[in-house]
Design an enzyme around this catalytic site. Sequence first.
Site, PDB file in Angstrom:
ATOM      1  N   GLU A   3     -10.825   6.715   4.273  1.00 50.79           N
ATOM      2  CA  GLU A   3      -9.827   6.160   5.247  1.00 50.79           C
ATOM      3  C   GLU A   3      -9.937   6.526   6.831  1.00 50.79           C
ATOM      4  O   GLU A   3     -11.154   6.728   7.143  1.00 50.79           O
ATOM      5  CB  GLU A   3      -8.340   6.139   4.575  1.00 50.79           C
ATOM      6  CG  GLU A   3      -8.326   5.693   3.238  1.00 50.79           C
ATOM      7  CD  GLU A   3      -6.692   5.506   2.585  1.00 50.79           C
ATOM      8  OE1 GLU A   3      -6.510   6.114   1.667  1.00 50.79           O
ATOM      9  OE2 GLU A   3      -6.056   5.138   3.449  1.00 50.79           O
ATOM     10  N   ASP A  29       0.850  -1.138  -0.018  1.00 49.92           N
ATOM     11  CA  ASP A  29       0.003   0.063  -0.307  1.00 49.92           C
ATOM     12  C   ASP A  29       0.886   1.303   0.052  1.00 49.92           C
ATOM     13  O   ASP A  29       2.249   0.945   0.162  1.00 49.92           O
ATOM     14  CB  ASP A  29      -0.887  -0.166   1.437  1.00 49.92           C
ATOM     15  CG  ASP A  29      -1.984   0.851   1.212  1.00 49.92           C
ATOM     16  OD1 ASP A  29      -3.159   0.530   1.481  1.00 49.92           O
ATOM     17  OD2 ASP A  29      -2.186   1.645   0.186  1.00 49.92           O
TER      18      ASP A  29
HETATM   19  C1  GLC Z   1      -4.375   4.236   0.059  1.00 49.39           C
HETATM   20  C2  GLC Z   1      -5.514   2.853   0.459  1.00 49.39           C
HETATM   21  C3  GLC Z   1      -5.138   2.092  -0.821  1.00 49.39           C
HETATM   22  C4  GLC Z   1      -5.126   2.954  -2.154  1.00 49.39           C
HETATM   23  C5  GLC Z   1      -3.800   3.316  -2.015  1.00 49.39           C
HETATM   24  C6  GLC Z   1      -3.264   4.373  -3.333  1.00 49.39           C
HETATM   25  O1  GLC Z   1      -3.874   4.696   1.360  1.00 49.39           O
HETATM   26  O2  GLC Z   1      -5.061   2.482   1.651  1.00 49.39           O
HETATM   27  O3  GLC Z   1      -6.478   1.530  -0.772  1.00 49.39           O
HETATM   28  O4  GLC Z   1      -5.225   2.061  -3.151  1.00 49.39           O
HETATM   29  O5  GLC Z   1      -3.326   4.271  -0.763  1.00 49.39           O
HETATM   30  O6  GLC Z   1      -3.944   5.309  -3.249  1.00 49.39           O
END
Ligand code: GLC
Length: 607
Positions: A493, A288
Amino acid sequence: MEIMSCLYKNPNAEREDRIKDLLSRMTLQEKIGQMTQIELCVATPSDVRDLSIGAMVSGAGKGPLEKQLPSDWAETIDKYQQAAVDSRLGIPLIYGIDAVHGNNRFYGATIFPHNIGLGATRDADLAQRIGAAVALEVRASGIHFNFAPCVAVCRDPRWGRCYECFSEDTNIVRKMTSIITGLQGQPPMGHPKGYPFVAGRDNVIACAKHFVGDGGTENGINEGNTVSSYEDLERIHMAPYLDCLNQGVSTVMASYSSWNGCKLHAHRFLLTEILKDKLGFKGIVISDWRALDRLSEPRGSNYRHCVYTAINAGIDMVMVPYRYKQFIEDLTFLVESGEIQMSRIDDAVERILRVKFIAGLFECPFSNRSLLDMVGCKLHRELAREAVRKSLVLLKNGKHPGKPFLPLDKNAKRILVAGAHADNLGYQCGGWTRYWQGGSGRITIGTTILDALREVMGEETEVIYEEHPTPDTFAGQSFSFAIVAVGEEPYAESAGDNSELVIPFNGSELISSVADRIPTLAILISGRPLILEPWLLEKVDALIAAWLPGTEGRGITDVVFGDYEFEGRLPMTWFKTIKQLPILTNGDYNSCDDALFPLGFGLKSGA
Ligand code: GLC
């Protein structure tokens, strides 16, 4: 390099032979470059070319251009792709973005209901059709790789990512993984389980996320800790990944969260021994965003050790995304010092090349501008409208048995429309729309609830809109009925973690003030169930959970006025009080007996 002398450049050669041939030609530098995903805002074409960078990303909220039109993006991305193709071995880039409910970063793209609303439809075929539409709008912008779907099983609505999930129920999530065969295309019969698949230039590389157990963190704390037996982790949270692998998902994103205190990005048992070895996943395990930084305290310190831990655990590609030169330097040191085996690097690069070959990027690395007309097209908006219709859950319809309130009359004399969510497209779409945290107002092209009402009401009907009605609103004039739209403002988030779950902006009081005077339909725009006080439920004549419907507000009027019947059923148990959370019975998550509305609840209007 002559085509004939380079097996890997021969499109008719066996794919696995192409991978082996190319891998054998790569330097350590080129291998590590392929494992590196960098953010557009720090990338230069020369670095992409000279470092053989394997992937780029546009993180939420960042983009190369103010307008953020797909045509502008296609041009920009093709420029970086050209740099990649100009590299010594000409390995194309994959460019990733979060197109989690449409190509949601783009102005004018079709915005579909967020996953929680799709879960309410329980319609696997609809999800597949949406996946195919999203893929077209993503590829139109030159992007190849979509960090979707989120297949988390949300066990606690206090979690800020509840709306990104299809349901609390594992079997509903499993069913909705069909979106993958829309995004990537349908693998042929006999396609080997766990082997990635992308049908063609109209499809994207999909990403099942976040592996594993992110929806089960204690108290719904984002990036928190899931405490469970392995059996429960497997049964509740891992089961959807088997469906994803069976449908050829090409990438899996590791979760920020932990299982029994061990971070997933450091979890060799789960990432390698289970996902790769036991389940046979042959695609890319991607980190991530800045997840390696989170492996140390203070965040980002001792980065070399974080790299050592994550790569040895089984991460194949790292969404760095900023300090990529340090990542490359640290990983190079770790391989040269023997702390990371070359076999681990080769495994990672083999997977990366496999996905790129399968996606056809060696043959067709550039954007297909002919798809630009598909962005926000009528066909896709009609599909989104169908999804909205099917996602709405009717929780109350009438105050007296046998006297339903809905469907309403399009030719009523005068109606009142009220609430912060009645005419706010940004609120209607929720987070991950144009901006990471979403936005307010006309952030893109679409139809608000008020727009839709104005389109469908009869010529003679007077539609009066007051976001915040006052006693003057009611003085001296009668209304046939009121429609009050309230709910949550957009979030994403951790910003969405919420331990209160009351309707924001005094939404309950607003509904009450209207319902005391006029027969009222309340529409709740939210990413999850919220507390509904008994007196509120008593006062309203009808109540709809609309989730986060996206740009096509006509899907709401379609069912409110009876052109279509309600089909939606709750994808989450609707609790009475916070004290009930997480709703657990017999050690599992079944809708508990004293829920306000149980999982699967949904009325018909009799239309
Ligand atoms: C974010 C998320 C993930 C996303 C990634 C790229 O923090 O946790 O779901 O795909 O970063 O944006």
